[in-house]
Design a protein around this motif. Structure first.
Motif, short mmCIF file in Angstrom:
data_model
loop_
_atom_site.label_atom_id
_atom_site.label_comp_id
_atom_site.label_asym_id
_atom_site.label_seq_id
_atom_site.Cartn_x
_atom_site.Cartn_y
_atom_site.Cartn_z
N GLU A 6 -2.16 -6.60 7.59
CA GLU A 6 -2.43 -6.13 8.95
C GLU A 6 -1.88 -4.73 9.18
N ALA A 7 -0.76 -4.39 8.56
CA ALA A 7 -0.23 -3.02 8.67
C ALA A 7 -1.18 -2.03 8.02
N VAL A 8 -1.77 -2.40 6.89
CA VAL A 8 -2.73 -1.53 6.21
C VAL A 8 -4.00 -1.40 7.05
N ARG A 9 -4.47 -2.49 7.59
CA ARG A 9 -5.68 -2.47 8.43
C ARG A 9 -5.49 -1.51 9.61
N GLU A 10 -4.36 -1.63 10.30
CA GLU A 10 -4.08 -0.78 11.46
C GLU A 10 -3.98 0.69 11.06
N HIS A 11 -3.27 0.96 9.97
CA HIS A 11 -3.11 2.34 9.50
C HIS A 11 -4.45 2.96 9.15
N LEU A 12 -5.27 2.24 8.37
CA LEU A 12 -6.55 2.80 7.95
C LEU A 12 -7.51 2.97 9.12
N ALA A 13 -7.53 2.04 10.05
CA ALA A 13 -8.40 2.17 11.22
C ALA A 13 -8.06 3.46 11.97
N GLN A 14 -6.78 3.72 12.14
CA GLN A 14 -6.35 4.93 12.85
C GLN A 14 -6.65 6.18 12.01
N ARG A 15 -6.35 6.12 10.73
CA ARG A 15 -6.55 7.28 9.84
C ARG A 15 -8.03 7.62 9.73
N TRP A 16 -8.87 6.61 9.52
CA TRP A 16 -10.29 6.88 9.34
C TRP A 16 -10.97 7.28 10.64
N ALA A 17 -10.45 6.86 11.77
CA ALA A 17 -11.02 7.29 13.06
C ALA A 17 -10.87 8.80 13.23
N ASN A 18 -9.86 9.38 12.59
CA ASN A 18 -9.63 10.82 12.69
C ASN A 18 -10.45 11.62 11.68
N PHE A 26 0.88 -1.17 0.00
CA PHE A 26 0.00 0.00 0.00
C PHE A 26 0.91 1.21 0.00
N GLU A 27 0.84 2.01 -1.06
CA GLU A 27 1.73 3.17 -1.18
C GLU A 27 0.94 4.46 -1.25
N ILE A 28 1.48 5.50 -0.59
CA ILE A 28 0.89 6.83 -0.59
C ILE A 28 2.01 7.79 -0.99
N PRO A 29 2.25 7.97 -2.30
CA PRO A 29 3.40 8.77 -2.74
C PRO A 29 3.38 10.23 -2.29
N TRP A 30 2.21 10.84 -2.17
CA TRP A 30 2.12 12.26 -1.81
C TRP A 30 1.56 12.41 -0.41
N THR A 31 2.28 11.93 0.56
CA THR A 31 1.79 11.95 1.93
C THR A 31 2.21 13.22 2.65
N VAL A 32 1.74 13.38 3.86
CA VAL A 32 2.10 14.51 4.71
C VAL A 32 3.05 14.01 5.80
N PRO A 33 3.80 14.92 6.41
CA PRO A 33 4.70 14.50 7.49
C PRO A 33 3.94 13.72 8.56
N GLY A 34 4.57 12.64 9.01
CA GLY A 34 3.97 11.80 10.04
C GLY A 34 3.17 10.63 9.50
N MET A 35 2.91 10.63 8.21
CA MET A 35 2.19 9.51 7.59
C MET A 35 3.17 8.68 6.78
N PRO A 36 3.00 7.37 6.77
CA PRO A 36 3.92 6.53 6.00
C PRO A 36 3.70 6.69 4.49
N GLU A 37 4.77 6.48 3.74
CA GLU A 37 4.67 6.47 2.28
C GLU A 37 4.41 5.07 1.75
N ARG A 38 4.74 4.06 2.56
CA ARG A 38 4.58 2.68 2.12
C ARG A 38 4.27 1.79 3.31
N LEU A 39 3.30 0.92 3.13
CA LEU A 39 2.96 -0.09 4.12
C LEU A 39 3.05 -1.45 3.44
N GLU A 40 3.53 -2.43 4.15
CA GLU A 40 3.62 -3.78 3.61
C GLU A 40 2.86 -4.72 4.52
N GLY A 41 1.95 -5.47 3.93
CA GLY A 41 1.18 -6.46 4.67
C GLY A 41 -0.22 -5.97 5.02
#
Length: 139
Positions: free
Chosen positions: A55-67, A38-53
């Protein structure tokens, strides 16, 4: 948004994006391969540019969407484009949302490259203006 082995790759991609109208990290992750990238080439500081796996994507999106509770999403309308590679798709997303300031808008928010293999998403590249989205959330 559960993966269905009977879905064509295009139908899987369409299902994934239309399900984003009610962001659910578990449902999104369920259609990902265990080793998804899962790649986010144009991200903001503090956000990852790349996630692998998955479960890592699930955790990232749960946190991101909660905000994103200050944004009300009424619907996501994907335009899916096929390529000469039957597993690779490009998707333009139009999102109908109400911003924190109460203004309702509908417009393009991102373009994605999505690769499907064996009934699962193995690559999700999200070209989204994350800075603009972060500014909307902070209003």
């Amino acid at each position: 948004m559960t993966a269905d082995q009977d879905l064509t790759p295009r139908a899987l991609v369409e299902q994934l994006f239309t399900g984003l109208g009610t962001p659910d990290a578990d449902a999104f992750a369920d259609v990902l391969a265990p080793d998804v990238v899962f790649e986010i080439p144009w991200t903001v500081p503090g956000m990852p540019e790349r996630l692998e796996g998955r479960e890592a994507v699930r955790e990232h999106l749960a946190q991101r969407w909660a905000n994103l509770t200050r944004l009300q999403v009424h619907g996501v309308y994907p335009e899916v484009y096929e390529t000469s590679d039957p597993g690779l798709f490009f998707v333009e997303n139009e999102v109908d949302m109400t911003r924190p300031d109460g203004v309702r808008s509908r417009g393009r928010t991102s373009v994605n490259a999505v690769r499907v293999r064996d009934g699962k998403i193995v690559l999700f590249r999200d070209y989204m203006d994350t800075g603009r989205l972060a500014a909307l959330v902070e209003q």
